[in-house]
Each structure stands twice: as structure tokens, then as C-alpha cells.
Scaffold this motif. Structure first.
Motif, mmCIF file in Angstrom:
data_model
loop_
_atom_site.group_PDB
_atom_site.id
_atom_site.type_symbol
_atom_site.label_atom_id
_atom_site.label_comp_id
_atom_site.label_asym_id
_atom_site.label_seq_id
_atom_site.Cartn_x
_atom_site.Cartn_y
_atom_site.Cartn_z
ATOM 1 N N TYR A 1 -3.550 11.656 18.175
ATOM 2 C CA TYR A 1 -4.267 10.731 17.295
ATOM 3 C C TYR A 1 -5.786 10.814 17.434
ATOM 4 O O TYR A 1 -6.521 10.233 16.640
ATOM 5 N N ILE B 1 -4.774 1.239 4.149
ATOM 6 C CA ILE B 1 -4.770 0.311 5.272
ATOM 7 C C ILE B 1 -3.965 -0.922 4.884
ATOM 8 O O ILE B 1 -4.163 -1.488 3.802
ATOM 9 N N LYS C 1 -2.314 -4.813 6.192
ATOM 10 C CA LYS C 1 -2.439 -5.909 7.156
ATOM 11 C C LYS C 1 -1.098 -6.624 7.269
ATOM 12 O O LYS C 1 -0.510 -7.014 6.257
ATOM 13 N N ASP C 2 -0.609 -6.804 8.508
ATOM 14 C CA ASP C 2 0.681 -7.455 8.684
ATOM 15 C C ASP C 2 0.508 -8.960 8.837
ATOM 16 O O ASP C 2 -0.617 -9.490 8.787
ATOM 17 N N ARG D 1 -2.932 -7.998 11.888
ATOM 18 C CA ARG D 1 -3.247 -6.678 12.439
ATOM 19 C C ARG D 1 -3.351 -5.673 11.300
ATOM 20 O O ARG D 1 -2.629 -5.773 10.303
ATOM 21 N N TRP E 1 -3.160 -1.713 9.932
ATOM 22 C CA TRP E 1 -2.493 -0.444 10.203
ATOM 23 C C TRP E 1 -2.868 0.561 9.127
ATOM 24 O O TRP E 1 -2.896 0.232 7.942
ATOM 25 N N ARG E 2 -3.175 1.769 9.555
ATOM 26 C CA ARG E 2 -3.474 2.830 8.590
ATOM 27 C C ARG E 2 -2.285 3.777 8.489
ATOM 28 O O ARG E 2 -1.738 4.207 9.510
ATOM 29 N N ASN E 3 -1.899 4.087 7.275
ATOM 30 C CA ASN E 3 -0.793 5.006 7.036
ATOM 31 C C ASN E 3 -1.179 6.411 7.503
ATOM 32 O O ASN E 3 -2.176 6.965 7.063
ATOM 33 N N GLU E 4 -0.399 6.981 8.406
ATOM 34 C CA GLU E 4 -0.688 8.320 8.933
ATOM 35 C C GLU E 4 0.132 9.364 8.178
ATOM 36 O O GLU E 4 1.317 9.150 7.886
#
Length: 263
Positions: free
Chosen positions: A121, A182, A184-185, A189, A191-194
Motif C-alpha cells: 500500500y 472515497i 464514508k461509513d 471513517r 475508505w478509498r476504493n483500491e
């Protein structure tokens, strides 16, 4: 530095890429034809061939090419994105120029060590795609291009990390930053999609470097790896579009992998 770039047909056969290595210069270019135009494959191939055969170093030289002017103004309806990378005189400097989308990421030779997870990462996106908020290309080489569309972005890097540097350059058939949304949960938080294709490339690259760190034919083996990883991406359905992938690796990366063996 070691250079390689390859392309693969998946959908429309509109990607094209090539590289050249001489005593005092290494260069690569990759172009992704704009799918909405029927002749984009012709344009992307022509741009790559002119850039390499005429030993160009900048997009400006290419745009002023009389032959390109002819092909863009005489009935050809097509266009392409553009990414180039050049190293001169075996220095640590790398000059990058681009139009359109796709991606360029920079990582160090120790990218697969000291990880907090089992996935690599530690890399950075260094290309901001020329994309409007609604997803349209704002810069490109095409029959519709003018001064605004031809205005490129340029990056100059000094690759001097102790464990070596790696640059990956690719068309949007592999990935592009605008696709890495991106989220948000419910715990606030982010999170970015990888992109799974990038993860596969990095995992296989680590295996390749480990196996080839002491190989005298590293340059040839790198080109073979570049071709093989594109075939693997296609076979395993990671690609929905034509794709190009460029790889640049500094000597210190190999030194790092050799030292890992000695530890």
C-alpha cells in the motif's frame, strides 16, 4: 534506470505504447485512444510512432509535427491521451509529461516490506487526471483539440531513494484516479476504493524482482514480465478495456532485493 512499456488489446484495439533505449537517453510513451471516435486507434499508434522515431522529448515537438497536423485535419476522427517519461544521460532525473487520464504511481524498492497488512500500500499517485466533474476528458490529442486541450502537465522527479524507486505508468484500462472513489461509513471513517489490478501488478512485481535481482538479462526479462502481467490481467478478467503499462526501475531496487537475500 530500466525501462519497459507494453500494450494489450481487450476491446477496441486503441491503445498503443513503445519505448526506446539509447546510450544517453531512455524514453517511453503510452497512448490510450478515445473510444467514442472510430479512428482513435490510428491516432494513438501514429502519435507513439512519431514520438519514438523522431526522438522527440516534449509534447510541444509532437504537436508541431507537420505529419500529425495532416492526420488530425484530413478526415481522421480520432483522439488519444498521452503519457511520456524520459531519462537523459543516465542521471537520477525523470521527466514525465501527460494529457488526459490514466495513472502514474511512485513507490520505493522496499514497498513490500514493513507492511501493516499483507497487501502493498505504500505508494503515491503522482498523476491528477485531466477529467471534468462529469467524467469527460478535458485534455487530449484529437481532431477537436486546440490550445487548451494541448496544454500538458509536467512532473520532474529525482529518483534517489536508498532502496531504489519504481514508477508505474498506465492507461485507464488498468486504473485512473477518478475511479478510486472515497466512501464514508456509519462510524465516520473514510475508505478509498483500491484497484485490484494495481494490487496484482505489485504482488507479481515483487515476485519478479525477487527472482531476477541478480539476472544479467534483467532488461529483457523486465520486458517479458511487462507483457506477461498484461496477459495475466486480461486472462483473469481484470481488464474491461485496452490497456498499456509502463515500468521504470532504478538500479538500487535490485540492490535492495539482493541485500534482502543476504540478511
Amino acid at each position: 534506470m530500466y525501462f519497459s512499456v507494453k500494450h494489450i488489446d481487450v476491446k477496441l484495439n486503441q491503445d498503443y505504447a513503445d519505448f526506446e533505449i539509447t546510450e544517453n537517453k531512455k524514453s517511453l510513451i503510452l497512448c490510450d485512444g478515445i473510444g467514442e471516435f472510430k479512428d482513435s486507434g490510428i491516432v494513438s499508434k501514429f502519435v507513439v510512432e512519431q514520438f519514438i522515431s523522431k526522438n522527440y522529448e516534449t509534447l510541444t515537438e509532437l504537436i508541431l509535427d507537420v505529419e500529425l497536423e495532416k492526420i488530425l485535419r484530413q478526415g481522421i476522427e480520432g483522439g488519444t491521451t498521452f503519457i511520456s517519461a524520459i531519462n537523459k544521460n543516465n542521471s537520477d532525473d525523470l521527466e514525465i509529461e501527460y494529457l488526459g487520464n490514466g495513472g502514474i504511481i511512485h513507490l520505493y524498492g522496499d514497498f513490500f516490506t514493513n507492511s501493516n497488512t499483507n497487501e502493498p500500500y505504500r505508494y503515491g499517485e503522482i498523476m491528477i487526471p485531466h477529467i471534468s466533474p462529469n467524467g469527460a476528458l478535458t485534455k487530449h490529442i484529437s481532431h477537436n483539440s486546440g490550445k487548451v486541450e494541448f496544454a500538458s502537465s509536467k512532473i520532474k522527479l529525482n529518483l534517489n531513494y536508498i532502496a531504489g524507486d519504481i514508477i508505474l505508468l498506465f492507461s485507464d484500462g488498468i486504473s485512473s484516479l477518478e475511479d478510486k472513489v472515497i466512501l464514508k461509513d456509519n462510524q465516520n471513517r473514510f475508505w478509498r476504493n483500491e484497484n485490484p489490478a494495481i494490487q496484482l501488478i505489485l504482488t507479481e512485481l515483487d515476485k519478479f524482482l525477487d527472482l531476477n535481482k541478480k539476472t544479467e538479462d534483467f532488461e529483457e526479462n523486465l520486458a517479458n514480465f511487462n507483457n506477461d502481467i498484461l496477459l495475466k490481467l486480461k486472462k483473469e478478467d481484470y481488464l474491461e478495456d485496452d490497456a498499456s503499462l509502463g515500468i521504470i526501475i532504478t538500479k538500487n531496487v535490485l540492490n535492495h532485493y539482493i541485500e534482502k537475500l543476504d540478511d
